[in-house]
Design an enzyme around this catalytic site. Structure first.
Site, short mmCIF file in Angstrom:
data_model
loop_
_atom_site.label_atom_id
_atom_site.label_comp_id
_atom_site.label_asym_id
_atom_site.label_seq_id
_atom_site.Cartn_x
_atom_site.Cartn_y
_atom_site.Cartn_z
CG ASP A 91 11.01 -22.94 4.02
OD1 ASP A 91 9.97 -23.28 3.42
OD2 ASP A 91 11.12 -21.84 4.57
CG ASP A 145 13.57 -28.15 11.88
OD1 ASP A 145 12.82 -27.35 11.29
OD2 ASP A 145 14.80 -27.98 11.95
N GLY A 215 19.22 -24.01 13.14
CA GLY A 215 19.30 -23.37 14.44
C GLY A 215 20.50 -22.48 14.64
CB CYS A 303 30.68 -5.86 -10.61
SG CYS A 303 29.14 -6.80 -10.51
CB CYS A 305 25.85 -7.25 -12.17
SG CYS A 305 25.71 -5.61 -11.42
CB CYS A 308 28.70 -2.95 -12.08
SG CYS A 308 28.39 -3.09 -10.31
CG HIS A 334 25.89 -5.25 -7.35
ND1 HIS A 334 27.10 -5.27 -8.03
CD2 HIS A 334 26.21 -5.27 -6.03
CE1 HIS A 334 28.09 -5.29 -7.15
NE2 HIS A 334 27.58 -5.27 -5.93
ZN LIG Z 1 27.56 -5.24 -10.08
#
Ligand SMILES: [Zn+2]
Length: 374
Positions: A91, A145, A215, A303, A305, A308, A334
């Protein structure tokens, strides 16, 4: 063009694309985890990549103050410094500087501010912001900006937007073109369609490698944000990527992708992960809540990950209550995994021209809410 963007397919206004940088490709729509100070908090760089993230965001404001952009450059740039070989977007520092309020002074040329770390005085101008991002070796540099405040009157929004357009032009002149590196312009104008249009015209006349919508997500609410996208996106060049800055919750991302946004960043999945909050297919839940204390089930059995796959809600609840660092690590993992899962789903749905049914299924699951208490 310094960055190549390939539009691979569309479904309604939604776009499936590919962005190619000097450090690799990014399949879009894409979510970029935020790596504020040269780290996605509580995650190893390789773990961030394992969730499917192909690009992370670095913060000019934080890195210029500590450890310093010149130091990062001397150490080989941000990719090497943080051991993230994939693309990086930075940024401009504008958002954080403007949030300092009492510690900063704005003029037509830039902003002078005091470091919240040690009180030292610093100055950011469009040229200096672009220069810092160059030192960091960022693949995608953002224009410097002024972030228009919210709520705002149309006159004040117009003045703020016009200053940002002058700064965008100065930034473009300062940007050093290199293959695989690009500069994005930022559309401002708050919620006023005429101002957004004026801003798009000013930016496209200068010419950027991509266009961000800035914005928004500043308190205007989802309906006004979507309305603004509906008036802004159709007038942006179709052959360049579009980035919605600082958004958002999964439902915000899904709605913005349907309207034609390609890139997102937000601290939400990582910040929430450090405050016991999990984003799931079935909405949001807080692992600190006592209902999880004796629950042997994972956050989401579907999930993939590590939180999980290997751990129960009861264990995560315990880690959070005991203020163990692993709790923040697992929940962050996760949440980032879930966000990337949403992006994977959106990309396949656009490819299959099945975004409508995909969104209907996404919304139905979110509305069902969390699994019933044991
Ligand atoms: Zn997960």
């Amino acid at each position: 063009m310094s960055l190549s963007y390939e539009l691979l397919g569309t479904d309604g206004n939604a776009r499936r694309g590919r962005l190619t940088t000097a450090h690799g490709t990014i399949e879009t729509p894409a979510f970029m985890p935020v790596g504020t100070a040269g780290t996605v908090k509580a995650m190893l760089p390789q773990s961030v990549a394992e969730t499917g993230a192909e690009i992370v965001l670095g913060n000019t404001f934080h890195l210029m103050l500590r450890p310093g952009a010149e130091r990062v450059a001397a150490l080989g740039g941000l990719h090497k410094f943080m051991n993230w070989p994939k693309p990086i977007l930075t940024d401009s520092g504008g958002f954080q500087v403007m949030s300092l309020k009492e510690l900063r002074k704005l003029d037509r040329d830039g902003v002078t501010f005091r470091s919240p770390i040690d009180g030292s005085t610093h100055r950011l101008t469009p040229e200096r912001s672009i220069g810092i991002q160059h030192l960091l070796d960022s693949n995608i540099t953002m224009s410097f900006d002024e972030c228009t405040t919210w709520p705002v009157e149309e006159d004040a929004a117009a003045q703020s937007m016009r200053l940002s357009m002058q700064w965008a032009e100065r930034g473009k002149r300062a940007f050093v073109e290199r293959p695989g590196y690009g500069l994005f312009g930022i559309v401002q104008g708050s919620i006023f369609p005429a101002l957004r249009e004026e801003s798009v015209k000013a930016l496209t006349a200068i010419g950027f490698d991509g266009y961000a919508v800035g914005g928004l997500a500043v308190g205007e609410g989802q309906a006004l944000m979507f309305e603004t996208l509906d008036t802004t996106l159709p007038i942006l060049p179709a052959d360049r990527p579009r980035y919605l800055m600082g958004v958002g919750r999964p439902a915000d991302i899904v709605g913005a992708v349907a309207r034609g946004i390609d890139m997102f960043d937000c601290v939400m999945p990582t910040r929430a992960g450090r405050t016991a909050q999990a984003f799931t297919r079935r909405g949001e839940l807080n692992l600190r809540n006592a209902r999880h204390r004796d629950d042997p089930r994972p956050i989401d059995e579907h999930c993939g990950c590590p939180a999980c796959a290997n751990h129960s809600r009861a264990y995560l609840h315990h880690l959070i209550r005991a203020e163990e660092i692993l709790g923040a690590m697992l929940l962050t993992w996760h949440n980032l995994h879930y966000y990337q899962e949403v992006m994977r789903g959106l990309r396949s749905a656009i490819e299959a021209q099945a975004l409508g049914p995909w969104i209907a299924a996404f919304e139905a699951e979110q509305e069902r809410g969390d699994i019933a208490e044991l």
